[in-house]
Design an enzyme around this catalytic site. Structure first.
Site, PDB file in Angstrom:
ATOM      1  CG  HIS A 132      11.108  18.968  -6.629  1.00  0.00           C
ATOM      2  ND1 HIS A 132      10.700  20.264  -6.459  1.00  0.00           N
ATOM      3  CD2 HIS A 132      12.376  18.908  -6.141  1.00  0.00           C
ATOM      4  CE1 HIS A 132      11.681  20.961  -5.900  1.00  0.00           C
ATOM      5  NE2 HIS A 132      12.701  20.163  -5.691  1.00  0.00           N
ATOM      6  CG  ASP A 209      10.573  17.894 -13.027  1.00  0.00           C
ATOM      7  OD1 ASP A 209      11.696  18.183 -13.483  1.00  0.00           O
ATOM      8  OD2 ASP A 209      10.274  17.995 -11.826  1.00  0.00           O
ATOM      9  CD  GLN A 212      17.594  15.331  -9.995  1.00  0.00           C
ATOM     10  OE1 GLN A 212      18.692  14.850 -10.248  1.00  0.00           O
ATOM     11  NE2 GLN A 212      17.442  16.337  -9.161  1.00  0.00           N
ATOM     12  CB  CYS A 373      11.696  19.507  -2.577  1.00  0.00           C
ATOM     13  SG  CYS A 373      12.654  20.865  -1.940  1.00  0.00           S
TER      14      CYS A 373
HETATM   15  N1  PMP Z   1      12.017  18.748 -10.178  1.00  0.00           N
HETATM   16  C1  PMP Z   1      12.961  17.887  -9.803  1.00  0.00           C
HETATM   17  C2  PMP Z   1      12.797  16.430 -10.114  1.00  0.00           C
HETATM   18  C3  PMP Z   1      14.093  18.361  -9.129  1.00  0.00           C
HETATM   19  O1  PMP Z   1      15.049  17.513  -8.753  1.00  0.00           O
HETATM   20  C4  PMP Z   1      14.213  19.746  -8.850  1.00  0.00           C
HETATM   21  C5  PMP Z   1      15.413  20.291  -8.095  1.00  0.00           C
HETATM   22  N2  PMP Z   1      15.758  19.547  -6.971  1.00  0.00           N
HETATM   23  C6  PMP Z   1      13.205  20.595  -9.289  1.00  0.00           C
HETATM   24  C7  PMP Z   1      12.124  20.066  -9.941  1.00  0.00           C
HETATM   25  C8  PMP Z   1      13.279  22.071  -9.063  1.00  0.00           C
HETATM   26  O2  PMP Z   1      14.333  22.599  -9.816  1.00  0.00           O
HETATM   27  P1  PMP Z   1      14.783  24.127  -9.619  1.00  0.00           P
HETATM   28  O3  PMP Z   1      14.969  24.324  -8.157  1.00  0.00           O
HETATM   29  O4  PMP Z   1      16.060  24.214 -10.397  1.00  0.00           O
HETATM   30  O5  PMP Z   1      13.698  24.973 -10.182  1.00  0.00           O
END
Ligand code: PMP
Length: 415
Positions: A132, A209, A212, A373
């Site tokens: 992401h 991270d 998910q 993203c």
């Molecule tokens: N990492 C991953 C794998 C995600 O799916 C997301 C959210 N789509 C994020 C980071 C960012 O999370 P947040 O917008 O809650 O900070």
């Protein structure tokens, strides 16, 4: 995950779980809502909504500073929430959990605090092509400031991290390997334990991270073998605007503060100021107290669910999706990882993902479309984006049926 007898999986009742989520019971564009955008954010059970509302109705006060009863109550609930999250993630101590506004803020905290104080010109940070943007850009910003480099770990055409390529990148220059546990774009489950083992053998730190993964199965940060683990409550049936950074105690102790302000200090003076201990050193300003309480309520709610059976239920939904996908001419699943969870990403020949998303919405079916993203991954796969259906504990086989009826209808409108 251990094999379980079929009858236990069958005992999991998503219809009962659905009743805990008031938002699901509504018509959207004249159709019963099918919510398949859980990778973006999950819905909230009644008990989470109640916990937040009750906090504001009965206990609202600022934490840590007040001498009065409401402040005591708020502080107790806030610190109890930290303990709840610590237990949920298998943290040896609650002080190893730092409240942030979510995954993005947690990664930025590590990048700015650890990265800026540690990285030197020529050092390397490895991230995968599956990341992401929030696990890429903070590292690029810190690399710009320090002269370090950010390099992508290659992924295969099936959308899996290439472990052989990781090995060839790992050398003494690599100081950090930052990867997601589950790809939000493809659903790939990454072997983070193995990645951590290899990275640490090469002398690098590891950030996982978990945005998910937390909603799909229990996490034990110690067993994962990582140095940092980050997550957002809103993907775990909790509120938006709150999440945590978990870190190894010795690293957190050594890291300098990221944001300055109230709460993070021990003594402020001229010319010098001294800092509070971890976790408060990283928690400048009034925190999201209601958010922390809501997050703990979401974790308490999950404790009432047989999570292994829930994971099997979600796996069954994905398996049915893959079966039905094979019956729709022109539908191509994007990414074919051997181990995937919760996400079905696809393209429909002759259509743009956003058109498919809009046609599904007209039928009451909520999916996500676009690059998710993860633009580097889309570039790597040579596509502009995908249509993504993502599943949670309250989705049903009927939801999958409706999704495919919707896809067929969208397809007929384009042909
Ligand atoms: N990492 C991953 C794998 C995600 O799916 C997301 C959210 N789509 C994020 C980071 C960012 O999370 P947040 O917008 O809650 O900070």
């Amino acid at each position: 995950m251990s094999a379980r007898p079929m009858n236990i999986a069958a005992a999991f009742d998503p219809e009962r779980v659905r009743r805990d989520f008031p938002i699901l019971d509504q018509l959207v564009n004249g159709h019963p809502l099918v919510y398949l955008d859980n990778a973006a954010t999950t819905q909230k059970p009644e008990c989470v909504i109640e916990a937040i509302s009750n906090y504001y109705r009965r206990d609202n006060a600022n934490v840590h500073r007040g001498v009065h009863t409401l402040s005591d109550r708020a502080t107790h609930a806030f610190e109890q929430a930290r303990q709840t999250v610590a237990d949920f993630l298998g943290s040896p101590r609650p002080e190893q959990l730092i409240w942030t506004s979510g995954t993005t803020a947690a990664i930025n905290l590590v990048a700015y605090s650890w990265g800026r104080s540690t990285l030197q010109p020529g050092d390397r940070v490895l991230v995968s092509w599956l990341e992401h943007h929030s696990n890429i850009v903070p590292w690029q910003l810190v690399a710009e400031a320090t002269g370090a480099e950010v390099l992508p770990i290659p992924v295969t055409d099936s959308g899996e991290i290439d472990l052989g390529a990781l090995d060839s990148l790992l050398d003494a220059r690599v100081k950090m390997v930052a990867v997601n546990h589950i790809s939000n774009a493809l659903g790939t489950v990454n072997p983070v334990q193995e990645i951590a083992r290899r990275a640490k053998a090469a002398g690098a730190l590891v950030l996982v991270d978990g945005a998910q993964s937390v909603a799909h199965w229990p996490i034990d940060v110690t067993a994962l073998g990582c140095d940092f683990f980050v997550m957002s409550a809103h993907k775990l049936f909790g509120p938006t605007g709150i999440g945590v950074l978990w870190g190894r105690a010795s690293l957190l102790d050594a890291m300098p503060p990221f944001l300055g302000g109230g709460e993070m200090i021990e003594r402020v003076g001229f010319p010098t100021t001294t800092y509070n201990t971890v976790p408060f050193k990283f928690e400048a300003g009034t925190p999201n107290i209601a958010g922390a309480i809501g997050m703990a309520a979401a974790i308490d709610y999950l404790a009432t669910i047989d999570r292994e059976a829930a994971a099997e239920h979600e796996a069954a939904l994905l398996a049915r999706c893959l079966d039905l996908a094979g019956e729709v001419a022109g539908l191509r699943r994007v990414g074919t990882p051997a181990h995937a969870a919760g996400i079905f990403s696809f393209l429909l020949e002759g259509t743009h993902p956003s058109d498919v998303g809009m046609l599904l919405d007209q039928q009451g079916i909520a999916v996500r479309t676009g690059h998710h993203c993860a633009q580097p991954l889309m570039d790597r796969l040579g596509i502009p984006g995908t249509v993504r259906a993502s599943f949670s504990i309250y989705n049903t086989q009927e939801d999958v049926t409706r999704l495919f009826e919707g896809i067929r209808k969208a397809k007929s409108l384009f042909s």
